[in-house]
Write an enzyme that holds these catalytic residues in place. Sequence first.
Site, mmCIF file in Angstrom:
data_model
loop_
_atom_site.group_PDB
_atom_site.id
_atom_site.type_symbol
_atom_site.label_atom_id
_atom_site.label_comp_id
_atom_site.label_asym_id
_atom_site.label_seq_id
_atom_site.Cartn_x
_atom_site.Cartn_y
_atom_site.Cartn_z
ATOM 1 N N LYS A 121 57.155 -23.956 -33.519
ATOM 2 C CA LYS A 121 56.654 -23.797 -32.144
ATOM 3 C C LYS A 121 56.173 -22.372 -31.909
ATOM 4 O O LYS A 121 55.069 -22.143 -31.411
ATOM 5 C CB LYS A 121 57.764 -24.144 -31.140
ATOM 6 C CG LYS A 121 57.276 -24.161 -29.710
ATOM 7 C CD LYS A 121 58.308 -23.694 -28.720
ATOM 8 C CE LYS A 121 58.345 -22.182 -28.663
ATOM 9 N NZ LYS A 121 59.240 -21.620 -27.679
ATOM 10 N N ASP A 140 57.682 -27.083 -26.565
ATOM 11 C CA ASP A 140 58.921 -26.467 -26.086
ATOM 12 C C ASP A 140 59.656 -27.518 -25.251
ATOM 13 O O ASP A 140 59.279 -28.691 -25.244
ATOM 14 C CB ASP A 140 58.619 -25.186 -25.287
ATOM 15 C CG ASP A 140 58.025 -25.496 -23.921
ATOM 16 O OD1 ASP A 140 57.598 -26.652 -23.685
ATOM 17 O OD2 ASP A 140 57.996 -24.587 -23.067
#
Length: 214
Positions: A121, A140
């Site tokens: 991420k 997220d």
Amino acid sequence: MRRSQRAREIADRLAGAYPDVTCELDFADPWQLLVATVLSAQCTDAQVNRLTPELFRRWPGPEALAAAPIEDIEEVIRPAGCFRTKAKALKESARLLLADHAGVVPRQLEELVQLPGVGRKTAKVVLGEAYGIAAGIAVDTHVKRLAGRFGLSANSDPERVASDLEGLIPRGEWVQFSQRVIHHGRRVCSARRPDCDRCVLLGVCAQRGIKTPS
Ligand code: SF4
């Protein structure tokens, strides 16, 4: 409505609602974005933005941070939480960047994730926001929650959610789509109180887990 149609409509409505949204972390270069993104784990962007001016004033780049005493780094980043782990990861990342990449943040996801504290991420955020490289959709906690509510992914593992979304959203929109969903999750579709009545996605969002989908 087919999932692909739903995804298209959601992406379009979010683009209409938030045309210019960008990452809310403050940074001046790819290294600073990498540092800020690592610090933002389990911490708000606003809190990170409060402490990074002092961090970057004292140690503006990887060379300075690699040479800094770990206790001093810990002291400055303490408000971000998990400060010992994060300080260690940042100092080691700075050292590896100097040793293996001439101090330049790499442009390849697989190289970025070799740095301590940098997951997929974080790597996607850094590549997308600092270099404009669409390496994937950064997932997220907001993107994961909203992808489920939208009815675009039934997965809970962030990388599986990312894969589902990347199959539905054109690559050229990945970076902004992720930022728009995060923005929407913070302001409208919060974890506890999604404000469906004033949501631009009402009617196209599946509202999974909120109420019976229409
Ligand atoms: S309609 Fe409700 S559940 Fe769907 S995105 Fe909007 S606020 Fe979230």
